[in-house]
Write an enzyme that holds these catalytic residues in place. Structure first.
Site, PDB file in Angstrom:
ATOM      1  N   ALA A  64     -19.847 109.444  40.612  1.00 25.95           N
ATOM      2  CA  ALA A  64     -21.325 108.944  40.636  1.00 25.95           C
ATOM      3  C   ALA A  64     -21.609 108.053  39.423  1.00 25.95           C
ATOM      4  CB  ALA A  64     -21.988 110.356  40.729  1.00 25.95           C
ATOM      5  N   GLY A 109     -17.473 112.449  41.703  1.00 30.08           N
ATOM      6  CA  GLY A 109     -17.812 111.990  43.051  1.00 30.08           C
ATOM      7  C   GLY A 109     -16.767 111.220  43.856  1.00 30.08           C
ATOM      8  N   GLU A 112     -14.659 113.848  45.084  1.00 33.22           N
ATOM      9  CA  GLU A 112     -15.134 114.669  45.987  1.00 33.22           C
ATOM     10  C   GLU A 112     -15.343 113.868  47.425  1.00 33.22           C
ATOM     11  OE1 GLU A 112     -18.321 115.011  43.095  1.00 33.22           O
ATOM     12  OE2 GLU A 112     -18.528 117.087  43.820  1.00 33.22           O
ATOM     13  N   GLU A 132     -17.115 116.405  35.177  1.00 32.62           N
ATOM     14  CA  GLU A 132     -18.323 116.453  34.920  1.00 32.62           C
ATOM     15  C   GLU A 132     -18.850 117.337  33.807  1.00 32.62           C
ATOM     16  OE1 GLU A 132     -17.038 116.450  37.937  1.00 32.62           O
ATOM     17  OE2 GLU A 132     -18.337 115.516  39.501  1.00 32.62           O
TER      18      GLU A 132
HETATM   19  N1  CAA Z   1     -20.610 105.430  36.599  1.00 32.54           N
HETATM   20  C1  CAA Z   1     -20.899 104.187  36.036  1.00 32.54           C
HETATM   21  N2  CAA Z   1     -20.154 103.150  35.507  1.00 32.54           N
HETATM   22  C2  CAA Z   1     -18.914 103.636  35.523  1.00 32.54           C
HETATM   23  C3  CAA Z   1     -18.262 104.582  35.981  1.00 32.54           C
HETATM   24  C4  CAA Z   1     -19.154 105.900  36.526  1.00 32.54           C
HETATM   25  N3  CAA Z   1     -18.696 106.926  37.009  1.00 32.54           N
HETATM   26  N4  CAA Z   1     -17.005 104.883  35.637  1.00 32.54           N
HETATM   27  C5  CAA Z   1     -16.666 103.639  35.103  1.00 32.54           C
HETATM   28  N5  CAA Z   1     -17.802 103.100  35.109  1.00 32.54           N
HETATM   29  C6  CAA Z   1     -17.887 101.549  34.391  1.00 32.54           C
HETATM   30  C7  CAA Z   1     -17.779 101.510  32.859  1.00 32.54           C
HETATM   31  O1  CAA Z   1     -18.992 101.777  32.370  1.00 32.54           O
HETATM   32  C8  CAA Z   1     -17.351 100.079  32.478  1.00 32.54           C
HETATM   33  O2  CAA Z   1     -18.374  99.261  32.779  1.00 32.54           O
HETATM   34  P1  CAA Z   1     -18.720  98.168  31.688  1.00 32.54           P
HETATM   35  O3  CAA Z   1     -17.656  97.281  32.054  1.00 32.54           O
HETATM   36  O4  CAA Z   1     -19.995  97.563  32.119  1.00 32.54           O
HETATM   37  O5  CAA Z   1     -18.859  98.255  30.418  1.00 32.54           O
HETATM   38  C9  CAA Z   1     -16.558  99.875  33.888  1.00 32.54           C
HETATM   39  O6  CAA Z   1     -16.831 100.831  34.900  1.00 32.54           O
HETATM   40  C10 CAA Z   1     -14.936  99.881  33.279  1.00 32.54           C
HETATM   41  O7  CAA Z   1     -14.855 101.233  32.890  1.00 32.54           O
HETATM   42  P2  CAA Z   1     -14.261 101.386  31.565  1.00 32.54           P
HETATM   43  O8  CAA Z   1     -14.178 100.441  30.778  1.00 32.54           O
HETATM   44  O9  CAA Z   1     -14.481 102.963  31.145  1.00 32.54           O
HETATM   45  O10 CAA Z   1     -12.489 101.480  31.992  1.00 32.54           O
HETATM   46  P3  CAA Z   1     -11.474 102.231  31.336  1.00 32.54           P
HETATM   47  O11 CAA Z   1     -10.027 102.023  31.998  1.00 32.54           O
HETATM   48  O12 CAA Z   1     -11.563 102.220  29.817  1.00 32.54           O
HETATM   49  O13 CAA Z   1     -11.564 103.829  31.575  1.00 32.54           O
HETATM   50  C11 CAA Z   1     -12.416 105.664  33.138  1.00 32.54           C
HETATM   51  C12 CAA Z   1     -11.588 104.234  33.000  1.00 32.54           C
HETATM   52  C13 CAA Z   1     -11.261 106.616  32.465  1.00 32.54           C
HETATM   53  C14 CAA Z   1     -12.292 106.102  34.632  1.00 32.54           C
HETATM   54  C15 CAA Z   1     -13.557 105.704  32.695  1.00 32.54           C
HETATM   55  O14 CAA Z   1     -14.431 104.503  33.143  1.00 32.54           O
HETATM   56  C16 CAA Z   1     -14.324 106.947  32.750  1.00 32.54           C
HETATM   57  O15 CAA Z   1     -14.018 107.967  32.258  1.00 32.54           O
HETATM   58  N6  CAA Z   1     -15.291 106.716  33.720  1.00 32.54           N
HETATM   59  C17 CAA Z   1     -16.321 108.050  34.320  1.00 32.54           C
HETATM   60  C18 CAA Z   1     -15.441 109.098  34.983  1.00 32.54           C
HETATM   61  C19 CAA Z   1     -16.507 110.155  35.393  1.00 32.54           C
HETATM   62  O16 CAA Z   1     -17.050 110.739  34.115  1.00 32.54           O
HETATM   63  N7  CAA Z   1     -16.750 110.465  36.538  1.00 32.54           N
HETATM   64  C20 CAA Z   1     -17.510 111.684  36.838  1.00 32.54           C
HETATM   65  C21 CAA Z   1     -19.204 110.965  37.069  1.00 32.54           C
HETATM   66  S1  CAA Z   1     -20.204 112.385  37.200  1.00 32.54           S
HETATM   67  C22 CAA Z   1     -20.158 112.779  38.787  1.00 32.54           C
HETATM   68  O17 CAA Z   1     -19.363 112.043  39.497  1.00 32.54           O
HETATM   69  C23 CAA Z   1     -21.139 113.955  39.231  1.00 32.54           C
HETATM   70  C24 CAA Z   1     -21.222 114.127  40.842  1.00 32.54           C
HETATM   71  O18 CAA Z   1     -20.320 114.980  40.976  1.00 32.54           O
HETATM   72  C25 CAA Z   1     -22.082 113.882  41.664  1.00 32.54           C
END
Ligand code: CAA
Length: 258
Positions: A64, A109, A112, A132
């Site tokens: 998400a 998400g 999921e 999360e």
């Molecule tokens: N939401 C918003 N933006 C996201 C995102 C997310 N879940 N995941 C990645 N992005 C964005 C980053 O912010 C980045 O944007 P910018 O270029 O503008 O800075 C772009 O995508 C590329 O990401 P990274 O630079 O971080 O890429 P990376 O290769 O270094 O890392 C990754 C990849 C390990 C997947 C890392 O992006 C990451 O950890 N993402 C978040 C994963 C996460 O925590 N997901 C769970 C979200 S909470 C949820 O989902 C709740 C629910 O159940 C409803």
């Protein structure tokens, strides 16, 4: 639609979450577009299989949208969670088989979303996780419940409490992914299965899906009653007559979805 692509090619539909700059993260707009795409698939009776995948090279869906969620109130968090549940429930309820083609990160998400499909085929570079708790929240699109039902309570707790990612081989080992293939072969592998499914009796495939899902959380006796009902009902279809007549006449069956 800006971030969701829906392609239909004969009996096969493909939905691609296509927001690669944010690793296909699900915000409210993406969820709303995904809901529209699912509605179009549900309305088309010529489709036999749906593949769900992610656009770009890196991600299936990385979760998400954290930027959108960061300042949510309790009420906004609940509304977002309800929207996610509604959309994934509607995906799960489609009468045709839905294959998640997980081509990269399937986190939060995104994991999921894959869990709401009937099963997962993964590329060797796929990574799965429910991270999360690293953000001090819990999965909110059904992950605590669907993952538990697929891999068991202890494995689900291990993944959700740690927030750690697992690779595709580990995902297959624990039953989360069914198949793991080289990245370039993933969509072909899914299409091959879809082509096989398209040859079978469509009402029977839909009935099998209904019976499996409806019985999954029931006691065996109650679940078997649902199977009996599904089996019996198919004998009122023209396709059942055709399938059995074709077998006895040693010719290929021609099903009419009727
Ligand atoms: N939401 C918003 N933006 C996201 C995102 C997310 N879940 N995941 C990645 N992005 C964005 C980053 O912010 C980045 O944007 P910018 O270029 O503008 O800075 C772009 O995508 C590329 O990401 P990274 O630079 O971080 O890429 P990376 O290769 O270094 O890392 C990754 C990849 C390990 C997947 C890392 O992006 C990451 O950890 N993402 C978040 C994963 C996460 O925590 N997901 C769970 C979200 S909470 C949820 O989902 C709740 C629910 O159940 C409803």
């Amino acid at each position: 639609m800006d971030f969701v692509k829906l392609e239909m090619d004969g009996a096969l539909a493909t939905i691609t979450i296509d927001r690669p700059k944010a690793l296909n993260a699900l915000n409210r707009q993406v969820l709303s577009e995904l809901s529209d795409a699912i509605g179009q698939v549900a309305a088309n009776r010529s489709l036999r299989t749906l593949i769900v995948t992610g656009g770009g090279e890196k991600a299936f869906v990385a979760g998400a949208d954290i930027a959108e969620m960061a300042n949510f109130s309790n009420a906004e968090a609940l509304a977002f969670c309800e929207q996610g549940h509604r959309v994934l429930d509607s995906l799960e309820a489609l009468p045709i088989p839905v294959i998640a083609a997980v081509n990269g990160f399937a986190l939060g998400g995104g994991c999921e979303l894959a869990l709401a499909c009937d099963f997962i085929y993964a590329s060797e570079k796929a990574k799965f996780g429910l991270p999360e708790v690293t953000l001090a929240v819990i999965p909110g699109f059904g992950g605590t419940q669907r993952l538990t039902r697929i891999v068991g309570r202890a494995r689900a707790k291990e993944m959700i409490f740690s927030g750690d990612m697992i690779d595709a081989a580990k995902a297959r080992e624990i039953g989360l992914a069914l198949e793991v293939v080289p990245p370039a072969e993933l969509i072909e592998k899914c299409k091959k299965l879809a082509a096989n499914i398209a040859k079978r009796g469509p009402l029977a495939v839909a009935q099998a899906k209904r019976v499996i899902d409806a019985g999954a959380d029931l006691k065996l006796g109650d679940a078997n009653a649902i199977e009996r009902d599904g089996f019996m009902k198919l004998f009122a279809t023209a396709d059942q007559k055709e399938g059995m007549a074709a077998f006895l006449a040693k010719r290929p069956a021609e099903f009419k979805n009727a």
